[in-house]
Design a protein around this motif. Structure first.
Motif, PDB file in Angstrom:
ATOM      1  N   THR A 375       0.863  -1.168   0.000  1.00 42.61           N
ATOM      2  CA  THR A 375       0.000   0.000   0.000  1.00 42.61           C
ATOM      3  C   THR A 375       0.906   1.227   0.000  1.00 42.61           C
ATOM      4  N   CYS A 376       0.766   2.103  -1.001  1.00 43.88           N
ATOM      5  CA  CYS A 376       1.704   3.206  -1.179  1.00 43.88           C
ATOM      6  C   CYS A 376       1.063   4.532  -0.787  1.00 43.88           C
ATOM      7  N   GLY A 377       1.849   5.388  -0.164  1.00 46.77           N
ATOM      8  CA  GLY A 377       1.379   6.720   0.188  1.00 46.77           C
ATOM      9  C   GLY A 377       1.336   7.627  -1.030  1.00 46.77           C
ATOM     10  N   ARG A 378       0.556   8.689  -0.930  1.00 44.75           N
ATOM     11  CA  ARG A 378       0.415   9.629  -2.051  1.00 44.75           C
ATOM     12  C   ARG A 378       1.754  10.290  -2.356  1.00 44.75           C
ATOM     13  N   GLY A 379       2.000  10.473  -3.645  1.00 42.91           N
ATOM     14  CA  GLY A 379       3.247  11.085  -4.079  1.00 42.91           C
ATOM     15  C   GLY A 379       4.362  10.094  -4.305  1.00 42.91           C
ATOM     16  N   THR A 380       4.142   8.817  -4.005  1.00 37.49           N
ATOM     17  CA  THR A 380       5.143   7.808  -4.325  1.00 37.49           C
ATOM     18  C   THR A 380       5.411   7.833  -5.823  1.00 37.49           C
ATOM     19  N   PRO A 381       6.667   7.901  -6.258  1.00 38.55           N
ATOM     20  CA  PRO A 381       6.947   7.931  -7.703  1.00 38.55           C
ATOM     21  C   PRO A 381       6.412   6.678  -8.379  1.00 38.55           C
ATOM     22  N   ILE A 382       5.572   6.866  -9.397  1.00 34.95           N
ATOM     23  CA  ILE A 382       4.854   5.737  -9.987  1.00 34.95           C
ATOM     24  C   ILE A 382       5.786   4.744 -10.647  1.00 34.95           C
ATOM     25  N   THR A 383       6.953   5.189 -11.110  1.00 34.39           N
ATOM     26  CA  THR A 383       7.906   4.260 -11.731  1.00 34.39           C
ATOM     27  C   THR A 383       8.887   3.680 -10.714  1.00 34.39           C
ATOM     28  N   GLY A 384       8.738   4.040  -9.436  1.00 32.64           N
ATOM     29  CA  GLY A 384       9.706   3.640  -8.431  1.00 32.64           C
ATOM     30  C   GLY A 384       9.189   2.666  -7.398  1.00 32.64           C
ATOM     31  N   LEU A 385       9.806   2.709  -6.213  1.00 36.09           N
ATOM     32  CA  LEU A 385       9.472   1.826  -5.106  1.00 36.09           C
ATOM     33  C   LEU A 385       8.413   2.462  -4.217  1.00 36.09           C
ATOM     34  N   CYS A 386       7.676   1.613  -3.525  1.00 35.44           N
ATOM     35  CA  CYS A 386       6.508   2.029  -2.751  1.00 35.44           C
ATOM     36  C   CYS A 386       6.907   2.604  -1.383  1.00 35.44           C
ATOM     37  N   TYR A 387       6.500   3.848  -1.127  1.00 35.32           N
ATOM     38  CA  TYR A 387       6.660   4.462   0.192  1.00 35.32           C
ATOM     39  C   TYR A 387       5.397   4.239   1.020  1.00 35.32           C
ATOM     40  N   GLY A 388       5.540   4.299   2.341  1.00 36.88           N
ATOM     41  CA  GLY A 388       4.434   4.059   3.243  1.00 36.88           C
ATOM     42  C   GLY A 388       3.422   5.194   3.304  1.00 36.88           C
ATOM     43  N   VAL A 389       2.247   4.901   3.843  1.00 38.79           N
ATOM     44  CA  VAL A 389       1.174   5.874   4.031  1.00 38.79           C
ATOM     45  C   VAL A 389       1.380   6.602   5.355  1.00 38.79           C
ATOM     46  N   ASP A 390       1.317   7.913   5.334  1.00 34.79           N
ATOM     47  CA  ASP A 390       1.462   8.730   6.544  1.00 34.79           C
ATOM     48  C   ASP A 390       0.079   8.956   7.144  1.00 34.79           C
ATOM     49  N   ASN A 391      -0.173   8.389   8.309  1.00 34.07           N
ATOM     50  CA  ASN A 391      -1.485   8.521   8.949  1.00 34.07           C
ATOM     51  C   ASN A 391      -1.737   9.922   9.488  1.00 34.07           C
ATOM     52  N   ASN A 392      -0.700  10.744   9.547  1.00 35.23           N
ATOM     53  CA  ASN A 392      -0.857  12.090  10.099  1.00 35.23           C
ATOM     54  C   ASN A 392      -0.709  13.188   9.046  1.00 35.23           C
ATOM     55  N   LYS A 395       1.077  13.255   2.401  1.00 36.14           N
ATOM     56  CA  LYS A 395       2.147  12.734   1.573  1.00 36.14           C
ATOM     57  C   LYS A 395       2.724  11.473   2.197  1.00 36.14           C
ATOM     58  N   HIS A 396       3.370  10.663   1.380  1.00 34.29           N
ATOM     59  CA  HIS A 396       3.977   9.429   1.862  1.00 34.29           C
ATOM     60  C   HIS A 396       4.993   9.693   2.983  1.00 34.29           C
ATOM     61  N   THR A 397       5.357   8.645   3.678  1.00 33.52           N
ATOM     62  CA  THR A 397       6.255   8.783   4.834  1.00 33.52           C
ATOM     63  C   THR A 397       7.714   8.993   4.443  1.00 33.52           C
ATOM     64  N   GLY A 398       8.070   8.634   3.215  1.00 34.87           N
ATOM     65  CA  GLY A 398       9.472   8.678   2.820  1.00 34.87           C
ATOM     66  C   GLY A 398      10.225   7.425   3.203  1.00 34.87           C
ATOM     67  N   GLU A 399       9.553   6.499   3.879  1.00 37.03           N
ATOM     68  CA  GLU A 399      10.146   5.217   4.255  1.00 37.03           C
ATOM     69  C   GLU A 399       9.609   4.131   3.323  1.00 37.03           C
ATOM     70  N   LEU A 400      10.508   3.319   2.777  1.00 40.05           N
ATOM     71  CA  LEU A 400      10.084   2.282   1.840  1.00 40.05           C
ATOM     72  C   LEU A 400       9.316   1.174   2.554  1.00 40.05           C
ATOM     73  N   ASN A 401       8.195   0.770   1.958  1.00 40.11           N
ATOM     74  CA  ASN A 401       7.485  -0.399   2.446  1.00 40.11           C
ATOM     75  C   ASN A 401       8.296  -1.654   2.140  1.00 40.11           C
ATOM     76  N   LEU A 402       8.220  -2.628   3.010  1.00 37.08           N
ATOM     77  CA  LEU A 402       8.948  -3.873   2.819  1.00 37.08           C
ATOM     78  C   LEU A 402       7.981  -5.033   2.724  1.00 37.08           C
ATOM     79  N   ALA A 403       8.280  -5.972   1.836  1.00 36.62           N
ATOM     80  CA  ALA A 403       7.485  -7.196   1.734  1.00 36.62           C
ATOM     81  C   ALA A 403       7.925  -8.178   2.814  1.00 36.62           C
ATOM     82  N   ASN A 404       7.304  -9.349   2.837  1.00 40.38           N
ATOM     83  CA  ASN A 404       7.626 -10.344   3.864  1.00 40.38           C
ATOM     84  C   ASN A 404       9.062 -10.856   3.767  1.00 40.38           C
TER      85      ASN A 404
END
Length: 493
Positions: A375-392, A395-404
């Motif tokens: 699940t990617c936060g808004r503003g994540t570059p569409i051709t790039g890696l997924c950043y996390g959703v900022d609940n506060n 815009k995205h958190t700037g931290e990359l989401n990680l898979a299992n």
């Protein structure tokens, strides 16, 4: 009963007086106000029911709703936004439908069969050009009996000029379906014809169509299919023909203007005299790599200027052929950059025409196996890696989401293709990718099933429209229905 209790509680908190005078607590919210403005704009749209003097159909090959979404985000992010809020030119067209794209013998369709449906009004087999389903692919003996009339041929016969523009080869499946009739889409020149086949190759059919006045303007790639193998083109590449014919010289001898690069294209007289432009030996360059040849928008502008000299009107087919090829390559960057170039061409067509007299139809021939990871936060570059959703924030958190597996993942991936993470034995390990690597134009997206190239998908595509009888394109329709709308709008029957 529980739902009624919740509703009653909510109303008591808000106060019924808030609704009695028509006011709502959210009416000053920007999203609410924007939706109200859109409501008013849509209520003002009235069907246009006059006859269409001109018909323009723009096809982004392989641009299903997934590729379309990625292009929207990319275009918006290039403008400095998050991307989601962006509205592409074609998305401003007032009428919309979903299109079923299957071929009569293929759940997952081929461009030759889909283009024939689009241009001729009947569904047919995969891999055949301008013929109905009675022909078996490769059987030249039944081309004549199975041939169907295209919208280009019909409107040319009605006195309108006809133009074809593509970033693929002019002899490729989609543009060829507007003027040719062939047992196999691969019959682009005589060297591809099976022994004993008397049907002219596709390149020869284009030149014949120009000689007869069925096609007045053709711009795209594919020089090699018009030249003998002994000849070299303007860029030093050999032709493919084995019959010794130089179809470019034959066209020029019949008064056709010829262009092969940006300079010669700019020198063309756009006065309605016939034009043949072949900008590459094979397909034109991807927009990301384009140099020395016009953009799709520039070709569109030249085509409309040239064809507008006909007082009886024109039919113009425009294809962004390389959106499809970039998807096959598993390369999202070139998919979206060619997608933006296509939308630029749509914008030019919209700006240069009057909705009261020109029907514009924008669609795709089929989809691809493109997918989106969350699940990617808004503003994540569409051709790039997924950043996390900022609940506060927004815009995205700037931290990359990680898979299992503890590794980051891209926003876009494919169900199959050359970027597969699986070995032939079914085992694989995803490589660790940095954001810098992922947004590189040459990055190949990770995929699941290993294949030599990514495949088409059977998922519906969209069609957008504006102009006379465009409102008939609504709901969910068969692909061949689009032809019937174009024909009715231009001819009244």
């Amino acid at each position: 009963m529980k739902r009624l209790l919740i509703t009653s509680t909510a109303l008591s908190l808000l106060g019924t007086a808030a609704f009695a005078d028509g006011h709502l607590p959210q009416e000053n919210n920007d999203w609410y106000k924007a939706a109200q403005q859109e409501l008013k704009a849509k209520m003002a749209v009235a069907p246009i029911t006059g006859k269409a003097k001109n018909v323009i159909v723009l096809v982004a090959d392989g641009n299903g709703v997934g590729s379309n979404y990625a292009t929207r985000i990319y275009q918006g992010q290039q403008k400095g936004g998050f991307g989601d809020e962006n509205v592409m030119s074609k998305e401003q067209l007032p009428h919309l439908a979903l299109v079923k794209t299957y071929n009569v013998n293929a759940q997952t369709p081929d461009s030759a069969g889909t283009a024939t449906a689009l241009f001729s009004g009947v569904k047919t087999k995969a891999g055949v050009i301008g013929v109905d389903e009675t022909l078996n692919r490769g059987d030249c003996s039944t081309v004549e009996s199975a041939s169907v009339a295209s919208i280009a041929e019909i409107l040319s016969d009605a006195g309108k000029s006809v133009g074809l523009v593509t970033t693929a080869r002019l002899t490729h499946a989609t543009p060829a379906s507007a003027y040719a009739h062939a047992a196999d889409r691969n019959h682009e020149d005589d060297s591809k014809l099976p022994e004993g086949c008397t049907t002219p190759d596709i390149a020869s059919q284009l030149i014949s169509a120009m000689e007869k006045g069925t096609v007045d303007l053709a711009m795209g790639g594919g020089r090699r299919h018009f030249l003998p193998k002994e000849a070299r083109d303007n860029e030093g590449k050999n032709g493919k023909r084995t019959d010794g014919k130089n179809l470019i010289e034959a066209a020029k001898a019949n008064g056709v203007q010829y262009a092969w690069d940006s300079k010669t294209a700019d020198a063309l007289k756009l006065d309605g005299s016939p034009v043949l432009a072949l900008f590459e030996s094979s397909h034109m360059k991807y927009e990301n790599d384009r140099a020395g040849e016009p953009s799709l928008a520039e070709m569109t502008e030249k085509a409309i200027r040239a064809l507008s000299n006909d007082q009886d009107g024109y039919f113009l087919a425009i294809e962004a052929g390389r959106v499809d090829h970039a998807n096959h390559d598993g390369n999202v960057h070139r998919t979206v950059t060619d997608g933006v170039a296509f939308d630029d061409a749509v914008r030019v067509a919209m700006e240069m025409t009057n909705p009261e007299e020109t029907l514009i139809v924008v669609t795709a021939d089929h989809d691809h196996s493109i997918g989106f990871n969350g699940t990617c936060g808004r503003g994540t570059p569409i051709t790039g890696l997924c950043y996390g959703v900022d609940n506060n924030g927004v815009k995205h958190t700037g931290e990359l989401n990680l898979a299992n597996d503890g590794k980051p993942y891209s926003v876009v991936g494919y169900l199959n293709g050359i970027g597969s993470i699986l070995s032939e034995g079914g085992q694989g390990s995803r490589p660790v990718v940095t954001q810098e690597e992922a947004v590189d134009p040459d990055y190949i997206q990770q995929a699941l099933i290993p294949m030599d190239y990514e495949t088409h998908s059977a998922v519906d595509v969209a069609v957008y429209a504006r102009g006379p009888w465009a409102h008939l394109l609504n709901g969910t329709v068969e692909q061949n229905f689009i032809f019937h709308v174009m024909k009715y709008a231009a001819t009244g029957h």
